[in-house]
Design an enzyme around this catalytic site. Structure first.
Site, short mmCIF file in Angstrom:
data_model
loop_
_atom_site.label_atom_id
_atom_site.label_comp_id
_atom_site.label_asym_id
_atom_site.label_seq_id
_atom_site.Cartn_x
_atom_site.Cartn_y
_atom_site.Cartn_z
N ARG A 169 -26.12 -47.29 10.75
CA ARG A 169 -26.58 -46.12 9.99
C ARG A 169 -25.55 -45.67 8.95
NH1 ARG A 169 -26.06 -41.39 11.93
NH2 ARG A 169 -26.33 -42.05 14.08
N TYR A 177 -44.44 -37.01 -8.77
CA TYR A 177 -45.02 -37.83 -7.70
C TYR A 177 -45.55 -36.88 -6.62
CZ TYR A 177 -45.21 -41.28 -3.96
OH TYR A 177 -45.62 -42.08 -2.94
N ASP A 199 -36.11 -39.35 -11.43
CA ASP A 199 -36.76 -40.42 -10.68
C ASP A 199 -37.13 -41.48 -11.71
OD1 ASP A 199 -38.69 -42.07 -9.50
OD2 ASP A 199 -39.45 -40.47 -8.20
N LYS A 217 -41.32 -50.17 -5.46
CA LYS A 217 -42.10 -50.49 -6.65
C LYS A 217 -41.48 -51.67 -7.42
CE LYS A 217 -44.17 -46.92 -4.99
NZ LYS A 217 -43.99 -45.54 -5.43
C1 LIG Z 1 -43.70 -44.29 -4.82
C2 LIG Z 1 -42.91 -43.28 -5.50
C3 LIG Z 1 -42.04 -42.44 -4.79
C4 LIG Z 1 -41.92 -42.49 -3.27
O1 LIG Z 1 -41.40 -43.71 -2.85
P1 LIG Z 1 -41.71 -44.32 -1.39
O2 LIG Z 1 -40.93 -45.59 -1.41
O3 LIG Z 1 -43.19 -44.51 -1.28
O4 LIG Z 1 -41.23 -43.34 -0.39
C5 LIG Z 1 -41.30 -41.52 -5.49
N1 LIG Z 1 -41.42 -41.40 -6.82
C6 LIG Z 1 -42.24 -42.18 -7.55
C7 LIG Z 1 -42.32 -42.00 -9.02
C8 LIG Z 1 -43.02 -43.15 -6.92
O5 LIG Z 1 -43.85 -43.90 -7.63
#
Ligand SMILES: *Cc1c(COP(=O)(O)O)cnc(C)c1O
Length: 401
Positions: free
Chosen positions: A58, A111, A183, A208
């Site tokens: 961890r 998001y 983000d 992603k």
């Molecule tokens: C998918 C996504 C998240 C969250 O990510 P996870 O891996 O599903 O927890 C946060 N911000 C954006 C812009 C996303 O597309």
């Protein structure tokens, strides 16, 4: 690895750890929960931070560490921290920088789960949030208060693809001594590097584009050594949303093809956007690569291309939109994005369902808005699938009339 190398080279080499024992080309998956100390003194030295080395899964793992180094190199930051999901990264990064009584300025459109966390959960911790239109410099400045600590946004904004000027945000943040957090999931480091514009912390859902193959849930935050250490020693270590070595290995594998994948995502998306924009049953296409888009002027200055995601509005009703989506034969109805497969979803009923109807309106998410993550298929096959579904929808509309 010098930082002067081209991004295409860095996605493959930068941040790689050397396997001195066997010389493995592909980084081994260190599938271990704990690490053996030579003796008590060594264990103590590691806990005290007097000696480099691993202690417990961890707190760090060599495979995960390699991914962190690779991401820091790609995002032009000093360091990075890996998480078990993008939301793990979002929550840990924000909570490491906020405490009871603090205020946060955030983009009105976010998001869905980030919005839920900020709008519904943070109040329980005594953290106040103001949501503003981040394209409006005066509105942002007006929202900043004495207790504001953080400014948080995405660009392009999910799901309407509005582009936010990062240089402008970084300047406001510096003047008001706020931590700026973006983000960068939609663009990935292949298309934009927020650190170049002075943004402090860069978050990714590695689920992603970074991984890119639809088989991992993971997250990363990139930033200064000091910031990353703070996150690691507080909200990562003690709240525990760590990434597994297996998942880190998959993301490392995905990263090696990031540049080539993103290039194809962008060229496919551009052609799909042009096709949709010319279609009589499409009211509007939100794609930053189109000259008609609000963010087009930032292409070249802020982002290297328009990306692989677009949102478009159907000229019709909610039922027509549902019919169109259900008529698709190749594009999959699924949330997530940045995968080899083209994925289509309906934000109002899916990703942005945590928004109340009024909140959706304020964020520009209508009932006929559809988000498409353009995949790596042959572009004419993608367009062909959209065309046949739009034709089916058009025939239905004619029958109803
Ligand atoms: C998918 C996504 C998240 C969250 O990510 P996870 O891996 O599903 O927890 C946060 N911000 C954006 C812009 C996303 O597309």
């Amino acid at each position: 690895m010098t930082n002067s190398r081209h991004l295409d080279t860095k996605t493959i080499h930068a941040g790689k750890i050397k396997d001195n024992q066997f010389g493995a080309l592909s980084t081994p998956i260190f599938q271990t929960s704990t690490f053996i100390f030579e003796n008590v003194e060594q264990g103590s030295a590691r806990f005290m931070g007097e000696e480099e080395g691993f202690i417990y899964g961890r707190l760090g793992n060599p495979t995960v560490r390699e991914l962190e180094q690779r991401m820091a190199a790609l995002e032009l930051t000093e360091d990075a921290a890996a998480f078990g999901s993008g939301m793990g990264a979002v929550s840990a990064t924000l909570l490491a920088n906020l405490r009871k009584g603090d205020h946060l300025v955030a983009s009105a459109a976010l998001y869905g789960c980030t919005f839920a966390l900020l709008n519904h959960k943070f109040a329980d911790f005594g953290i106040e949030v103001s949501f503003v239109d981040m394209t409006n410099e005066e509105a942002i400045k007006a929202a900043i208060k004495d207790n504001t600590k953080v400014i948080y946004f995405e660009t392009p904004v999910n799901p309407n693809l509005v582009v936010i000027d990062m240089e402008m945000i970084a300047k406001i943040a510096k003047e008001a001594e706020l931590v700026s957090i973006v983000d960068n999931t939609f663009m990935s480091p292949a298309l934009q590097n927020p650190a170049e514009f002075g943004i402090d912390l860069i978050i990714h859902s590695a689920t992603k584009y970074l991984n890119g193959h639809g088989d991992v849930i993971a997250g990363i935050t990139c930033g200064s050594k000091e910031q990353i250490e703070n996150i690691k020693l507080t909200t990562l270590k003690d709240m525990g949303a760590v990434m597994s070595p297996q998942d880190a290995w998959l993301v490392i594998r995905g990263l090696k093809t990031l540049s080539v994948r993103v290039e194809r995502h962008c060229s496919n998306a551009m052609k799909v956007a042009q096709y949709l924009e010319a279609h009589p049953r499409i009211k509007q296409v939100n794609y930053p690569g189109l000259a008609s888009h609000q963010g087009y002027s930032l292409i070249g200055r802020q982002m290297r291309a328009g990306g692989g995601i677009m949102a478009f509005e159907i000229e019709g009703t909610f039922d027509d939109t549902v019919h169109f989506m259900n008529s698709l034969k190749m594009c999959s109805i699924a949330v997530s994005l940045g995968d080899a497969e083209s994925l289509i979803q309906h934000p109002a009923s899916m990703t942005h369902s945590p928004y109340e109807p009024e909140e959706r309106d304020a964020a520009g998410i209508s009932e006929t808005l559809v988000r498409l993550s353009v995949g790596l298929e042959y572009v004419e096959d993608i367009i062909g699938d959209l065309a046949q579904a739009l034709e089916s929808m058009t025939n239905r509309i004619k029958q109803v009339i």
